[in-house]
Design an enzyme around this catalytic site. Structure first.
Site, PDB file in Angstrom:
ATOM      1  N   LYS A 137      -0.179   6.976  18.397  1.00 20.35           N
ATOM      2  CA  LYS A 137       0.644   5.996  17.671  1.00 20.35           C
ATOM      3  C   LYS A 137       1.033   6.525  16.286  1.00 20.35           C
ATOM      4  CE  LYS A 137      -1.372   1.877  16.824  1.00 20.35           C
ATOM      5  NZ  LYS A 137      -1.305   1.502  15.405  1.00 20.35           N
ATOM      6  N   SER A 138       0.089   7.127  15.597  1.00 17.13           N
ATOM      7  CA  SER A 138       0.390   7.651  14.256  1.00 17.13           C
ATOM      8  C   SER A 138       1.476   8.715  14.324  1.00 17.13           C
ATOM      9  CB  SER A 138      -0.875   8.265  13.636  1.00 17.13           C
ATOM     10  OG  SER A 138      -1.833   7.277  13.395  1.00 17.13           O
TER      11      SER A 138
ATOM     12  N   GLY B  10       1.124  -1.978  10.345  1.00 15.88           N
ATOM     13  CA  GLY B  10       0.852  -1.563   8.962  1.00 15.88           C
ATOM     14  C   GLY B  10       1.342  -0.148   8.712  1.00 15.88           C
TER      15      GLY B  10
ATOM     16  N   ARG C 151      -1.260  -8.485   4.670  1.00 12.90           N
ATOM     17  CA  ARG C 151      -1.926  -7.215   4.371  1.00 12.90           C
ATOM     18  C   ARG C 151      -1.458  -6.636   3.035  1.00 12.90           C
ATOM     19  NH1 ARG C 151      -2.153  -3.709   9.760  1.00 12.90           N
ATOM     20  NH2 ARG C 151      -3.550  -2.474   8.449  1.00 12.90           N
TER      21      ARG C 151
ATOM     22  N   SER D 249      -6.383   6.833   2.644  1.00  8.27           N
ATOM     23  CA  SER D 249      -5.388   6.154   3.469  1.00  8.27           C
ATOM     24  C   SER D 249      -4.247   7.098   3.829  1.00  8.27           C
ATOM     25  CB  SER D 249      -4.812   4.933   2.747  1.00  8.27           C
ATOM     26  OG  SER D 249      -3.703   4.441   3.476  1.00  8.27           O
TER      27      SER D 249
ATOM     28  N   ASP E 235     -10.386   3.645  12.855  1.00  9.33           N
ATOM     29  CA  ASP E 235      -9.923   2.684  13.867  1.00  9.33           C
ATOM     30  C   ASP E 235     -10.909   2.528  15.027  1.00  9.33           C
ATOM     31  OD1 ASP E 235      -7.620   2.178  12.453  1.00  9.33           O
ATOM     32  OD2 ASP E 235      -6.470   3.730  13.473  1.00  9.33           O
TER      33      ASP E 235
ATOM     34  N   LYS F 108      -7.437  -4.537   7.871  1.00 15.92           N
ATOM     35  CA  LYS F 108      -6.692  -4.066   9.054  1.00 15.92           C
ATOM     36  C   LYS F 108      -5.998  -5.264   9.714  1.00 15.92           C
ATOM     37  CE  LYS F 108      -7.840   0.244   8.634  1.00 15.92           C
ATOM     38  NZ  LYS F 108      -6.839   1.214   8.227  1.00 15.92           N
TER      39      LYS F 108
ATOM     40  N   ARG G 124     -11.821  -6.677  10.248  1.00 15.27           N
ATOM     41  CA  ARG G 124     -12.569  -6.172  11.413  1.00 15.27           C
ATOM     42  C   ARG G 124     -14.081  -6.242  11.239  1.00 15.27           C
ATOM     43  NH1 ARG G 124      -8.472  -1.326  13.233  1.00 15.27           N
ATOM     44  NH2 ARG G 124      -7.040  -2.745  14.292  1.00 15.27           N
TER      45      ARG G 124
ATOM     46  N   ARG H  41      -7.401  -3.853  18.639  1.00 16.57           N
ATOM     47  CA  ARG H  41      -8.643  -3.073  18.777  1.00 16.57           C
ATOM     48  C   ARG H  41      -9.858  -3.971  18.989  1.00 16.57           C
ATOM     49  NH1 ARG H  41      -6.507   1.789  18.370  1.00 16.57           N
ATOM     50  NH2 ARG H  41      -5.038   2.175  16.689  1.00 16.57           N
TER      51      ARG H  41
HETATM   52  C1  S3P Z   1      -2.831   5.293  10.145  1.00 16.17           C
HETATM   53  C2  S3P Z   1      -3.762   5.301   9.158  1.00 16.17           C
HETATM   54  C3  S3P Z   1      -4.933   4.417   9.142  1.00 16.17           C
HETATM   55  C4  S3P Z   1      -5.181   3.767  10.484  1.00 16.17           C
HETATM   56  C5  S3P Z   1      -3.928   3.278  11.124  1.00 16.17           C
HETATM   57  C6  S3P Z   1      -2.958   4.426  11.328  1.00 16.17           C
HETATM   58  C7  S3P Z   1      -1.683   6.191  10.043  1.00 16.17           C
HETATM   59  O1  S3P Z   1      -4.702   3.397   8.202  1.00 16.17           O
HETATM   60  O2  S3P Z   1      -6.099   2.705  10.341  1.00 16.17           O
HETATM   61  O3  S3P Z   1      -4.204   2.699  12.370  1.00 16.17           O
HETATM   62  O4  S3P Z   1      -0.983   6.417  11.050  1.00 16.17           O
HETATM   63  O5  S3P Z   1      -1.429   6.716   8.940  1.00 16.17           O
HETATM   64  P1  S3P Z   1      -5.042   3.588   6.627  1.00 16.17           P
HETATM   65  O6  S3P Z   1      -4.147   4.611   6.103  1.00 16.17           O
HETATM   66  O7  S3P Z   1      -4.783   2.248   6.012  1.00 16.17           O
HETATM   67  O8  S3P Z   1      -6.489   3.968   6.620  1.00 16.17           O
END
Ligand code: S3P
Length: 449
Positions: A34-35, A108, A136, A182, A329, A356, A360, A404
């Site tokens: 996904k990222s 997010g 958020r 982050s 995650d 999140k 969580r 999740r």
């Molecule tokens: C992500 C970073 C993480 C993760 C999110 C995906 C990303 O969040 O929890 O599911 O793709 O950069 P944070 O950057 O807030 O830790």
């Protein structure tokens, strides 16, 4: 031997009813990471020409980012390859204002990365999302973007929430030290940096996932990474990606559900195909291995093989704060592993989980608690007192609109003493719509779709 038992899953209106079952056996795929999927869509939209992306995540979060880049003027054509994986051809490079507000849904990552990209583009946009997104914290991206000279306005008391109104352009390069680990904030600043007047540097005390800088470098952006005095620094120069071809690897955060399932169900052996193996994503595997799980991430094929531990039991561990960015995650499903391990597992420094898709720490405590797990959240720590071979209680739980939490409960349901009803199962569509099918396939010992 190892005949699959039970494990049926039934969707009744909103809730999902999960029967206990096991072992898990056979091969499966997981969705494209996904990222990575968000980032390749954005890079393809910025690149002047046609890019090709194989195996994008099929979840709702990434579908929102795809719709947003299309609303900004990228052209996206979809087809399927002979393996049934999606192939997207994206013609980018000529982005302009959208006709209406841009809806990130529940994502997010989508809103924070896109805020960075849009802050650098010379037109106005408004980013919004669902009720969870509107709760958020967005100050973590508003602050660095304003330091770059961006005109970005948040909503709500204190102006630090979505919707975000962005009047793009006129950015200057900065050096920004992240106040929290982050990858979303790092990615936001680096995407903005592509449109700044000079170099932009992000400094990290604790390395977070490296997808933004990896993918920018792979698509021709000038990126420099250094590690000095315990700090990681990433610098990007302004520029645009060149059109590219990218095959999105499987999502380790989704693989973690099957890795935990196989580790708590005697007789299990699963192979999860082509799982991303880059930095700050495999922390869950290291923790499971420390607990006694049997995992092998093949360096050639990237397949992740997980077998039930030979001794049959997992043991408790302490997850240190410095490990958390690499498994942020995966804490909900690792808490399920901890519930089935001998002793008390402590997760330290997990305060970021409070902001999140749900809080969580609170939702793991309440929902696994309902299933009979001895779990406590205190401040930024989570404690789980487990018992090897323990059966959890099959009961009703609530996903709290959090994919999740829903999927962690679905894994816990495999070792419950009766059916588990998961309210709000629909949240799973944001990241893993095929989860029930893959669960059924692994319970039947076959090949996942
Ligand atoms: C992500 C970073 C993480 C993760 C999110 C995906 C990303 O969040 O929890 O599911 O793709 O950069 P944070 O950057 O807030 O830790």
């Amino acid at each position: 031997m190892n005949a699959p038992t039970g494990g049926g899953a039934t969707m009744v209106g909103g809730p999902m009813i999960m029967e206990p079952g096991g072992p898990l056996r056979g091969r499966t795929r997981v969705p494209g990471d996904k990222s990575i999927s968000h980032r390749v869509l954005m890079l393809a939209a910025l690149a002047d020409g046609e890019s090709t992306i194989h195996g994008l995540s099929d979840g709702g979060d990434v579908a929102c980012t795809r719709a947003i880049v299309e609303a900004l003027g990228a052209r996206v054509d979809a087809e399927e390859d002979p393996d049934g994986r999606q192939v997207l051809r994206i013609s980018g490079g000529r982005l302009g204002p959208a006709q209406s507000d841009l809806d990130v849904g529940n994502s997010g990552t989508g809103i924070r990365l896109l805020a960075g990209m849009l802050a650098g583009l010379g037109f106005a946009s408004t980013l919004d999302g669902d009720a969870s997104i509107r709760r958020r914290p967005m100050d973590r991206v508003l602050e660095p973007l304003r330091a770059m000279g961006a005109s970005v306005t948040g909503s709500g008391d204190g102006g630090a929430l979505a919707p975000l109104a962005i009047d793009g352009g006129g950015l200057r390069g900065i050096e920004y030290r992240l106040p929290m680990a982050s990858a979303q904030v790092k990615g936001c600043v680096l995407f903005a940096g592509l449109s700044a007047d000079g170099p932009t540097t992000v400094v990290e005390d604790q390395p977070s996932r490296a997808h933004t800088e990896e993918l920018m470098a792979a698509t021709g952006i000038d990126v420099e990474r250094t590690h000095d005095n315990g700090l990681d620094r990433v610098t990007v120069l302004p520029g645009r990606p060149t059109p590219f071809v990218h095959d999105v690897a499987g999502d380790p955060s989704q693989a973690a559900f099957w890795a935990v399932g196989a580790s708590i169900l005697p007789g299990s052996e699963v192979v999860i195909e082509n799982v991303y193996a880059g930095p700050a994503r495999s922390g869950f595997a290291a923790v499971l291995a420390r607990m006694g799980a049997d995992l092998f991430h093949d360096p050639v094929t990237s397949d992740l093989t997980v077998r039930a531990p030979s001794g049959g039991v997992l043991s408790a561990t302490t997850v240190r704060a410095d490990e958390v960015p690499g498994l942020v995650d995966e804490v909900p499903v690792l808490a399920v592993a901890a519930a089935c391990a001998d002793g008390e597992t402590v997760f330290e420094g997990v305060g970021e989980l409070r902001v999140k898709e749900s809080d969580r720490l609170a939702t793991v405590e309440s929902e696994l608690g309902r299933m009979g797990v001895d779990v406590r959240a205190e401040g930024d720590r989570l404690m789980v007192r487990g018992r090897a071979g323990s059966q959890l209680r099959g009961t009703s739980v609530d996903a709290h609109n959090d994919h999740r939490i829903a999927m962690a409960c679905a894994v816990a349901a495999l070792v419950a003493d009766g059916p588990t009803t998961i309210d709000g199962w629909g949240a799973v569509a944001t990241s893993y719509p095929m989860f029930p099918d893959h669960r059924a396939t692994l319970l039947a010992g076959g090949i996942g779709a």
